[in-house]
Design an enzyme around this catalytic site. Structure first.
Site, short mmCIF file in Angstrom:
data_model
loop_
_atom_site.label_atom_id
_atom_site.label_comp_id
_atom_site.label_asym_id
_atom_site.label_seq_id
_atom_site.Cartn_x
_atom_site.Cartn_y
_atom_site.Cartn_z
N LYS A 52 -1.74 -2.47 -1.62
CA LYS A 52 -1.87 -2.82 -3.04
C LYS A 52 -2.63 -1.77 -3.87
CE LYS A 52 0.25 -5.64 -3.66
NZ LYS A 52 1.73 -5.43 -3.54
N GLY A 54 -1.18 1.02 -4.99
CA GLY A 54 -0.26 1.82 -5.79
C GLY A 54 0.72 2.61 -4.94
N TRP A 57 4.26 2.89 -6.45
CA TRP A 57 4.23 3.77 -7.62
C TRP A 57 4.31 5.24 -7.19
CZ3 TRP A 57 -0.35 3.44 -11.69
CH2 TRP A 57 0.06 4.06 -12.87
N HIS A 114 0.05 2.09 5.97
CA HIS A 114 -1.21 1.50 5.52
C HIS A 114 -2.29 1.69 6.58
CE1 HIS A 114 0.41 -0.10 1.91
NE2 HIS A 114 1.05 -1.12 2.42
N SER A 144 -5.09 -7.97 -6.49
CA SER A 144 -3.68 -7.68 -6.28
C SER A 144 -3.23 -8.14 -4.89
CB SER A 144 -3.44 -6.17 -6.43
OG SER A 144 -2.08 -5.86 -6.27
N GLY A 264 -0.25 -4.45 -13.08
CA GLY A 264 -0.37 -3.00 -13.17
C GLY A 264 -1.49 -2.52 -14.08
P1 A3P Z 1 -0.99 -5.56 -9.47
O1 A3P Z 1 -0.81 -6.65 -8.48
O2 A3P Z 1 -2.43 -5.42 -9.90
O3 A3P Z 1 -0.10 -5.67 -10.65
P2 A3P Z 1 1.49 -1.39 -3.68
O4 A3P Z 1 2.70 -0.69 -4.12
O5 A3P Z 1 0.50 -0.54 -2.94
O6 A3P Z 1 1.81 -2.66 -2.98
O7 A3P Z 1 0.68 -1.79 -5.01
C1 A3P Z 1 1.15 -2.75 -5.89
C2 A3P Z 1 0.28 -2.73 -7.13
O8 A3P Z 1 0.58 -1.53 -7.87
C3 A3P Z 1 0.58 -3.91 -8.06
O9 A3P Z 1 -0.64 -4.17 -8.76
C4 A3P Z 1 1.63 -3.29 -8.97
O10 A3P Z 1 1.82 -3.96 -10.18
C5 A3P Z 1 1.01 -1.90 -9.16
N1 A3P Z 1 1.97 -0.92 -9.69
C6 A3P Z 1 3.16 -0.59 -9.19
N2 A3P Z 1 3.79 0.29 -10.01
C7 A3P Z 1 2.94 0.50 -11.04
C8 A3P Z 1 3.03 1.29 -12.24
N3 A3P Z 1 4.09 2.01 -12.52
N4 A3P Z 1 1.96 1.27 -13.08
C9 A3P Z 1 0.87 0.53 -12.81
N5 A3P Z 1 0.74 -0.25 -11.70
C10 A3P Z 1 1.77 -0.26 -10.83
#
Ligand code: A3P
Length: 300
Positions: A52, A54, A57, A114, A144, A264
């Protein structure tokens, strides 16, 4: 992992256990020997994160940087979790992450893990692979993760928020202690020029700047147009609407309880932590985060 949601049978949730000092479930340890014996190629790129932080992303940014121009059909037909396989994941009835990596037709191969740093297969180090680590502040990471665990049926039951809050601080969640994870990778980065350590909060603050840093680390030089296109395309709202990046095609998520692309934001923890929890957390944090060079922002 494509599926028909109406036919989806959710598996029972796994138990957490101690695996070599780290809390895990069998979905991440059943393939241990094979994963440890993985033969990396020198141009493999590993994306390592605490869950969680990012991962998706940065996976998408890298995929666009490497393949956005050359394979446009990939962008509309292959979900991000197949483009960037999850190395240690092994779930019955699905192709193990390791096999997905072996079958990747791309070069370089983008691979996600991870694992805490001490679990990374040694071949990645021997082959001098480039490794990108993403860290996210513990408070938002916890929030998250709590929401994710509610909807991801391969995760142990998160219980209620108060209970989860305690368990996270104790490292009793999959992949163990957040504190050990970010510190372990930070220490490794000090002696490994092949590790690029980045922060979720920096990405939110200035995505273009962080993409520039990534490019200089990876030796990539996209055109100005391409850079702009990627920076725009990876913004939260775009990725949330994009079925190839929002996990809507993933078989192990229960979308009735939430969405993968949730908020996000930096600072959402304030909507979850009570004042007392925040004080308890900060007190505990000081004891566990002794290295003054590692600073994570809980606010922008
Ligand atoms: P939230 O639950 O706080 O919204 P991972 O990919 O490691 O599982 O992380 C997921 C987290 O990254 C989620 O956070 C998701 O919304 C956030 N995320 C994914 N893409 C994003 C983006 N383009 N900008 C900001 N946050 C992003």
């Amino acid at each position: 992992m494509s599926f028909d949601p109406d036919q989806m049978e959710l598996p029972s949730r796994p138990e957490l256990f101690d695996f070599r000092g780290v809390s895990m479930t069998h979905f991440f340890t059943d393939n241990w020997e094979n994963v440890q014996n993985f033969k990396a190629r020198p141009d493999d790129v590993l994306i390592a994160t605490y869950p969680k932080a990012g991962t998706t992303w940065v996976s998408y940014i890298l995929d666009l940087l490497y393949f956005g121009q050359t394979s446009p059909e990939r962008q509309t037909s292959v979900p991000i979790y197949e483009r960037v396989p999850f190395l240690e994941l092994i779930v019955p009835k699905f192709v193990p992450g390791l096999d997905q990596v072996e079958r990747l037709p791309t070069s370089p191969r983008l691979i996600k893990t991870h694992f805490p740093v001490q679990f990374v297969p040694k071949s990645f180090w021997e082959q001098n692979c480039k490794i990108i680590y993403v860290a996210r502040n513990a408070k938002d990471n916890m929030v998250s993760y709590f929401h994710f665990d509610s909807m991801a049926m391969i995760e142990p039951d998160p219980g209620d928020w108060n209970n989860y809050f305690q368990r996270f601080m104790q490292g009793k969640v999959v992949t163990g202690s957040w504190y050990d994870h970010v510190n372990g990778w930070w220490k490794k980065k000090q002696t490994s020029p092949n590790v690029h350590y980045m922060f979720y909060e920096d990405l939110v603050e200035d995505t273009g700047r962080e993409i520039d840093k990534l490019c200089s680390f990876l030796g990539l030089s996209p055109s100005e147009d391409e850079r702009k296109r990627i920076t725009g395309g990876v913004q939260f709202d775009k990725m949330k609407k994009n079925n190839m990046t929002n996990y809507s095609t993933h078989a192990r998520m229960d979308f009735k309880t939430g969405s993968f692309m949730r908020k996000g934001r930096v600072g959402d923890w304030k909507n979850h932590f009570t004042v007392a929890q925040n004080e308890e957390f900060d007190e505990d944090y000081k004891k566990k985060m002794k290295d003054p060079t590692l600073q994570l922002r809980t606010d922008l």
